[in-house]
Scaffold this motif. Structure first.
Motif, PDB file in Angstrom:
ATOM      1  N   MET A   1       0.831  -1.207   0.000  1.00  0.00           N
ATOM      2  CA  MET A   1       0.000   0.000   0.000  1.00  0.00           C
ATOM      3  C   MET A   1       0.863   1.254   0.000  1.00  0.00           C
ATOM      4  SD  MET A   1      -3.136   1.060   2.541  1.00  0.00           S
ATOM      5  CE  MET A   1      -2.090   1.142   3.984  1.00  0.00           C
ATOM      6  N   SER A   2       1.935   1.260   0.811  1.00  0.00           N
ATOM      7  CA  SER A   2       2.800   2.427   0.871  1.00  0.00           C
ATOM      8  C   SER A   2       3.465   2.691  -0.471  1.00  0.00           C
ATOM      9  CB  SER A   2       3.858   2.251   1.966  1.00  0.00           C
ATOM     10  OG  SER A   2       4.648   1.107   1.708  1.00  0.00           O
ATOM     11  N   THR A   3       3.787   1.602  -1.200  1.00  0.00           N
ATOM     12  CA  THR A   3       4.405   1.748  -2.516  1.00  0.00           C
ATOM     13  C   THR A   3       3.431   2.403  -3.485  1.00  0.00           C
ATOM     14  OG1 THR A   3       5.757  -0.212  -2.142  1.00  0.00           O
ATOM     15  CG2 THR A   3       5.510   0.524  -4.415  1.00  0.00           C
ATOM     16  N   GLU A   4       2.168   1.996  -3.460  1.00  0.00           N
ATOM     17  CA  GLU A   4       1.160   2.574  -4.334  1.00  0.00           C
ATOM     18  C   GLU A   4       0.930   4.040  -3.993  1.00  0.00           C
ATOM     19  OE1 GLU A   4      -0.162   1.265  -7.042  1.00  0.00           O
ATOM     20  OE2 GLU A   4       1.110  -0.487  -6.681  1.00  0.00           O
ATOM     21  N   PHE A   5       0.934   4.366  -2.694  1.00  0.00           N
ATOM     22  CA  PHE A   5       0.757   5.755  -2.291  1.00  0.00           C
ATOM     23  C   PHE A   5       1.926   6.598  -2.800  1.00  0.00           C
ATOM     24  CE2 PHE A   5       1.223   9.298   0.733  1.00  0.00           C
ATOM     25  CZ  PHE A   5      -0.017   9.888   0.587  1.00  0.00           C
ATOM     26  N   GLU A   6       3.123   6.050  -2.706  1.00  0.00           N
ATOM     27  CA  GLU A   6       4.312   6.759  -3.197  1.00  0.00           C
ATOM     28  C   GLU A   6       4.220   6.983  -4.701  1.00  0.00           C
ATOM     29  OE1 GLU A   6       9.185   6.252  -3.173  1.00  0.00           O
ATOM     30  OE2 GLU A   6       7.939   5.003  -1.866  1.00  0.00           O
ATOM     31  N   LYS A   7       3.700   5.986  -5.415  1.00  0.00           N
ATOM     32  CA  LYS A   7       3.518   6.134  -6.870  1.00  0.00           C
ATOM     33  C   LYS A   7       2.557   7.275  -7.174  1.00  0.00           C
ATOM     34  CE  LYS A   7       4.240   1.315  -8.357  1.00  0.00           C
ATOM     35  NZ  LYS A   7       3.549   0.133  -8.930  1.00  0.00           N
ATOM     36  N   LEU A   8       1.468   7.352  -6.400  1.00  0.00           N
ATOM     37  CA  LEU A   8       0.486   8.417  -6.607  1.00  0.00           C
ATOM     38  C   LEU A   8       1.122   9.784  -6.386  1.00  0.00           C
ATOM     39  CD1 LEU A   8      -2.375   9.549  -7.001  1.00  0.00           C
ATOM     40  CD2 LEU A   8      -2.799   9.109  -4.566  1.00  0.00           C
ATOM     41  N   VAL A   9       1.888   9.926  -5.315  1.00  0.00           N
ATOM     42  CA  VAL A   9       2.547  11.201  -5.025  1.00  0.00           C
ATOM     43  C   VAL A   9       3.494  11.575  -6.159  1.00  0.00           C
ATOM     44  CG1 VAL A   9       4.096  12.425  -3.452  1.00  0.00           C
ATOM     45  CG2 VAL A   9       2.340  10.892  -2.531  1.00  0.00           C
ATOM     46  N   ASN A  10       4.250  10.601  -6.642  1.00  0.00           N
ATOM     47  CA  ASN A  10       5.185  10.864  -7.742  1.00  0.00           C
ATOM     48  C   ASN A  10       4.453  11.219  -9.024  1.00  0.00           C
ATOM     49  OD1 ASN A  10       7.470  10.445  -6.165  1.00  0.00           O
ATOM     50  ND2 ASN A  10       7.558   8.250  -6.635  1.00  0.00           N
ATOM     51  N   THR A  11       3.283  10.580  -9.248  1.00  0.00           N
ATOM     52  CA  THR A  11       2.473  10.902 -10.424  1.00  0.00           C
ATOM     53  C   THR A  11       2.011  12.353 -10.373  1.00  0.00           C
ATOM     54  OG1 THR A  11       1.674   8.622 -10.668  1.00  0.00           O
ATOM     55  CG2 THR A  11       0.333  10.349 -11.680  1.00  0.00           C
ATOM     56  N   VAL A  12       1.538  12.774  -9.203  1.00  0.00           N
ATOM     57  CA  VAL A  12       1.074  14.152  -9.050  1.00  0.00           C
ATOM     58  C   VAL A  12       2.231  15.130  -9.233  1.00  0.00           C
ATOM     59  CG1 VAL A  12       0.069  15.824  -7.438  1.00  0.00           C
ATOM     60  CG2 VAL A  12      -0.867  13.498  -7.562  1.00  0.00           C
ATOM     61  N   ARG A  13       3.373  14.798  -8.671  1.00  0.00           N
ATOM     62  CA  ARG A  13       4.539  15.676  -8.825  1.00  0.00           C
ATOM     63  C   ARG A  13       4.981  15.752 -10.288  1.00  0.00           C
ATOM     64  NH1 ARG A  13       7.251  13.652  -3.176  1.00  0.00           N
ATOM     65  NH2 ARG A  13       6.336  15.301  -1.873  1.00  0.00           N
TER      66      ARG A  13
END
Length: 258
Positions: A1-13
Motif C-alpha cells: 500500500m505504501s508503494t502505491e501511495f508513493e507512486k500516486l505522489v510521484n504521479t502528481v509531482r
C-alpha cells in the motif's frame, strides 16, 4: 500500500513538473476547491447507492485531491504532505486517549462527548471569540444550520421539548405566509430562511439527518417523475402534451408502486 501511495505522489509531482500537464501546472492551492467538492459529492452518491466499484473509484479521486492540494502547498512553500499526514495522525491519537492512552471509555456516547471536549480545548485559543467560529461558512447550508444548532445546544441554548419546536415551526410558516401575501420578496426570503432553519431544528429532535432526508426526497421525486415520463412515452406523448391531471394521476400511481 505504501508503494502505491508513493507512486500516486510521484504521479502528481510529475503532472506538476515542467514535463507535466499545462493545466496541472497552472493550478494553485486555492484554484480547485470546487472540483474537490464535486468529488466529495460523487463519493457520497456512490455510498448512497452502495456501489462498491464506484466507491473505490471516488475514494481514489478524493485521495488524489488531498495529495494534489498538498503537493501544490509544497510547491508554494506553505506546508508539506508529510506535515498533513503527521498532523492528522497526531490528532487521531490525541482524540482517542481510550485507545492510545489510559482513559476508560466504554460507549460510543462517552467517546463522542470526550472527542468534543478535546476538540473544544484544541480550538479554544483559536476560536475564543465565539463557539460558532469554527463552523466553515462554505458548508452546504443545511449542514451549516445543523452544526450551528448542535453547537448552541451544547451550551444550553435549545428548545426543551419537541412541542416547542413544532410551535416555532408553525409560527415561522405563518410569518412566511404573511410575507407571501404582502408580495415583499425580501421579506419572503427572510421568512423562508427561518422556516427552513426551524425544519432543520425539528429534525434534531426527531434524530433524523435533514440532509439525508432531503436527498432521499429528491430521489423519490426523480423516480416518480421518471415513471410519468415513461408512461407518457409508452402512449406516444410527452409531458408538454399531457394535462396536469394526467401527470398527477401517474404520480399517484408511481407512489403506490413504491
Amino acid at each position: 500500500m505504501s508503494t502505491e501511495f508513493e507512486k500516486l505522489v510521484n504521479t502528481v509531482r510529475k503532472l506538476r513538473s515542467e514535463e507535466g500537464c499545462p493545466w496541472d501546472r497552472e493550478q494553485h492551492l486555492f484554484s480547485v476547491k470546487n472540483q474537490f467538492i464535486e468529488e466529495a459529492f460523487e463519493l457520497l452518491d456512490a455510498l448512497d447507492k452502495e456501489d462498491i466499484a464506484n466507491i473505490r473509484e471516488e475514494l481514489g479521486d478524493v485521495l488524489f485531491h488531498t495529495v494534489f492540494h498538498s503537493v501544490m502547498a509544497e510547491d508554494e512553500r506553505r506546508f508539506s504532505l508529510d506535515e498533513v499526514i503527521s498532523e492528522v495522525n497526531a490528532k487521531l491519537i490525541r482524540r482517542h486517549p481510550h485507545v492510545f492512552g489510559t482513559e476508560n471509555l466504554t460507549s460510543s456516547d462517552e467517546v463522542l462527548a470526550n472527542w468534543d471536549e478535546i476538540k473544544k480545548q484544541e480550538k479554544k485559543a483559536k476560536f475564543a471569540e465565539s463557539i460558532l467560529n469554527d463552523i466553515p461558512a462554505a458548508y452546504p447550508s443545511v449542514m451549516r444550520a445543523l452544526k450551528i444548532q448542535e453547537k448552541v445546544r451544547k451550551v444550553g441554548f435549545d428548545w426543551e421539548k419537541p412541542e416547542d419546536c413544532f410551535a416555532k415551526l408553525t409560527e415561522e410558516v405563518q410569518e412566511f405566509h404573511e410575507a407571501f401575501e404582502s408580495g415583499d420578496k425580501d421579506a419572503m426570503e427572510h421568512e423562508l430562511g427561518d422556516v427552513l432553519f426551524a425544519v432543520i431544528n425539528m429534525s434534531r429532535f426527531c434524530k433524523v439527518n435533514p440532509d439525508e432526508a432531503l436527498r432521499k426526497a429528491n430521489d423519490r421525486f426523480v423516480k416518480r417523475f421518471k415513471h410519468i415520463e415513461r408512461e407518457l412515452k409508452a402512449k406516444g406523448r410527452s409531458c408538454e402534451e399531457a394535462t396536469l391531471e394526467e401527470m398527477e394521476n401517474l404520480w399517484i400511481e408511481a407512489k403506490n408502486l413504491e
